[in-house]
Write an enzyme that holds these catalytic residues in place. Structure first.
Site, mmCIF file in Angstrom:
data_model
loop_
_atom_site.group_PDB
_atom_site.id
_atom_site.type_symbol
_atom_site.label_atom_id
_atom_site.label_comp_id
_atom_site.label_asym_id
_atom_site.label_seq_id
_atom_site.Cartn_x
_atom_site.Cartn_y
_atom_site.Cartn_z
ATOM 1 N N GLY A 11 0.841 -1.203 0.000
ATOM 2 C CA GLY A 11 0.000 0.000 0.000
ATOM 3 C C GLY A 11 0.869 1.243 0.000
ATOM 4 N NE ARG A 72 -2.258 -4.410 -1.132
ATOM 5 C CZ ARG A 72 -1.814 -3.814 -0.028
ATOM 6 N NH1 ARG A 72 -0.753 -4.245 0.589
ATOM 7 N NH2 ARG A 72 -2.450 -2.753 0.459
ATOM 8 N N GLY A 102 5.837 -1.932 3.704
ATOM 9 C CA GLY A 102 5.426 -2.409 5.026
ATOM 10 C C GLY A 102 5.911 -3.820 5.298
ATOM 11 C CG ASP A 103 3.700 -6.260 7.995
ATOM 12 O OD1 ASP A 103 3.117 -5.829 6.982
ATOM 13 O OD2 ASP A 103 3.095 -6.704 8.987
ATOM 14 C CB THR A 126 2.780 1.111 6.181
ATOM 15 O OG1 THR A 126 1.406 0.916 6.564
ATOM 16 C CG2 THR A 126 3.648 0.809 7.388
ATOM 17 C CB ILE A 127 -1.070 5.312 6.299
ATOM 18 C CG1 ILE A 127 -2.074 4.191 5.985
ATOM 19 C CG2 ILE A 127 -0.709 6.093 5.052
ATOM 20 C CD1 ILE A 127 -3.464 4.710 5.638
ATOM 21 C CG ASP A 128 -1.797 0.166 8.270
ATOM 22 O OD1 ASP A 128 -2.634 1.048 8.000
ATOM 23 O OD2 ASP A 128 -1.795 -0.963 7.773
ATOM 24 C CG ASP A 130 1.421 -2.151 10.770
ATOM 25 O OD1 ASP A 130 2.201 -1.513 10.031
ATOM 26 O OD2 ASP A 130 0.682 -3.050 10.339
ATOM 27 N N GLY A 171 -6.909 0.602 8.726
ATOM 28 C CA GLY A 171 -6.188 -0.191 9.729
ATOM 29 C C GLY A 171 -6.901 -1.515 9.957
ATOM 30 N NE ARG A 172 -6.105 -5.075 5.199
ATOM 31 C CZ ARG A 172 -5.771 -5.118 3.922
ATOM 32 N NH1 ARG A 172 -6.677 -5.401 3.026
ATOM 33 N NH2 ARG A 172 -4.541 -4.895 3.512
ATOM 34 C CD GLU A 188 -17.439 13.559 21.224
ATOM 35 O OE1 GLU A 188 -17.334 13.241 20.024
ATOM 36 O OE2 GLU A 188 -17.298 14.729 21.645
ATOM 37 N NE ARG A 268 -2.695 3.078 0.380
ATOM 38 C CZ ARG A 268 -3.271 1.914 0.082
ATOM 39 N NH1 ARG A 268 -3.870 1.209 0.998
ATOM 40 N NH2 ARG A 268 -3.222 1.451 -1.138
HETATM 41 O O1 F6P Z 1 -1.604 -1.289 4.967
HETATM 42 C C1 F6P Z 1 -2.050 -0.062 4.522
HETATM 43 C C2 F6P Z 1 -3.535 -0.092 4.250
HETATM 44 O O2 F6P Z 1 -3.914 1.199 3.823
HETATM 45 C C3 F6P Z 1 -4.411 -0.549 5.423
HETATM 46 O O3 F6P Z 1 -4.640 0.439 6.390
HETATM 47 C C4 F6P Z 1 -5.669 -0.962 4.695
HETATM 48 O O4 F6P Z 1 -6.401 -1.867 5.480
HETATM 49 C C5 F6P Z 1 -5.116 -1.585 3.432
HETATM 50 O O5 F6P Z 1 -3.836 -1.010 3.218
HETATM 51 C C6 F6P Z 1 -5.966 -1.415 2.208
HETATM 52 O O6 F6P Z 1 -5.367 -2.072 1.149
HETATM 53 P P1 F6P Z 1 -5.806 -1.913 -0.368
HETATM 54 O O7 F6P Z 1 -5.395 -0.550 -0.841
HETATM 55 O O8 F6P Z 1 -5.085 -2.987 -1.100
HETATM 56 O O9 F6P Z 1 -7.303 -2.073 -0.398
#
Ligand code: F6P
Length: 335
Positions: A11, A72, A102-103, A126-128, A130, A171-172, A188, A268
């Site tokens: 991503g 990917r 990312g990972d 990665t924006i996550d 993580d 963020g899955r 909130e 993103r």
């Molecule tokens: O890992 C980065 C991310 O943006 C996650 O936050 C999100 O769940 C996923 O990629 C979405 O992936 P795609 O762009 O392949 O739908």
């Protein structure tokens, strides 16, 4: 080392272009040639390369996305695919590969090194946010600001109409981005995958807020949120995002007019923040330093504002700790 390659994978995230720019310019400064690989590992297998001189990376520090493009790639998950990729690099005379991603991308890099001996250095993008072994990853700060901006705008209309809003952030598997944006955006309730939420508590908070005179309620939810109890499960439509189920239950229980907003891929994109540009520039240059120092199977990261070079295995397998104190603080401040 006379020639290295660089690619972006998985991503995309704002600041990847700034990282490529830093890799290219630092390498040229050190007398090393750089080739860019188009479309991540897919392009690597096909030998889709471009020569990157200093001017090829002009005017990209400010641009979101990745000009090298990303993918990917299923074939790279196979040993044969990785062998093809190594052959392409050797044919081109590239002795090392910088992988920005990312990972999942790092796992690919590690296998490539272990199986073929190609030297790899990872740069976390990665924006996550993580990835272990670094405080921040490239793109996280920009995405956080995008979400905060969205919350601010949604709050305006939520107040005008006295509504509750369930906003879904990306963020899955990780809630770092949601927690930070939710706290800084004054949400909130903040619901993340790391901490199972209780729908009763979420509804109570909306109800109590309403009784105290709040004219809106913002519930920020990460995509991969986890819940506890059967009741949520019974109300859940497996074909829809959890955010919609949460919104429906809040409306039924509290009577508060409720809307759902899925922020999606808007998170993103966009021009990277100064912080992301700075991080990308430092890490891109550090990746070249690590490569020229003979390192391989490593990731460059920033810990307490210092460049750290870690084993890529630790970055992949190490679990970044979720900040429970920050989560608690968000709860305290949102009473
Ligand atoms: O890992 C980065 C991310 O943006 C996650 O936050 C999100 O769940 C996923 O990629 C979405 O992936 P795609 O762009 O392949 O739908």
């Amino acid at each position: 080392m006379k020639k290295i390659a660089v690619l972006t994978s998985g991503g995309d995230s704002p600041g990847m272009n700034a990282a490529v720019r830093a890799v290219v310019r630092k390498a040229i400064y050190e007398g090393v040639e750089v080739i860019g690989v188009n479309r991540g590992y897919a392009g690597l297998i096909e030998g889709d390369f471009i020569t990157l001189g200093a001017s090829a990376v002009s005017d990209i520090i400010n641009r979101g996305g990745t000009f090298l493009r990303s993918a990917r790639c299923e074939e790279f998950r196979t040993k044969e695919g990785r062998q093809k990729a190594a052959d392409q690099l050797r044919k081109e005379g590239a002795e090392g590969l910088v992988v920005i991603g990312g990972d999942g991308s790092f796992t690919g890099a590690m296998l490539l090194t272990n199986e073929t001996g190609i030297k790899t250095i990872g740069v976390p993008g990665t924006i996550d946010n993580d990835i272990a072994c670094t405080d921040d990853s490239i793109g996280y700060d920009t995405a956080m600001n995008t979400i905060i901006d969205a919350i601010t705008k949604i709050r305006d209309t939520a107040s005008s109409h006295e509504r509750a809003f369930v906003i879904e952030a990306m963020g899955r598997h990780a809630g770092f981005l949601t927690l930070a944006a939710g706290l800084a955006g004054g949400a909130e309730s903040i619901l993340v995958p790391e901490i199972k939420f209780n729908i009763d508590e979420v509804c109570d908070k909306v109800q109590k807020g309403y009784e105290k005179g709040k004219i809106h309620s913002i519930i920020l939810v990460a995509e991969g949120v986890e819940f506890e109890g059967n009741e949520f499960e019974t109300n859940r439509d497996v074909n829809e995002s959890n955010a919609f189920t949460i919104g429906r239950i809040i409306n039924e229980r509290t009577g508060f007019d409720t809307r759902v907003s899925i922020l999606g891929h808007i998170q993103r994109g966009g021009s990277p923040t100064g912080r992301d540009r700075l991080l990308a520039s430092r890490l891109g240059a550090a990746a070249v330093d690590a490569m020229l120092a003979g390192e391989t199977n490593k990731m460059v990261g920033l810990i307490h504002n210092k460049i750290e070079v870690s084993d890529i295995k630790d970055a992949i397998e190490g679990k970044k700790e979720f900040d429970k104190d920050l989560y608690e603080l968000a709860n305290i401040l949102s009473i």
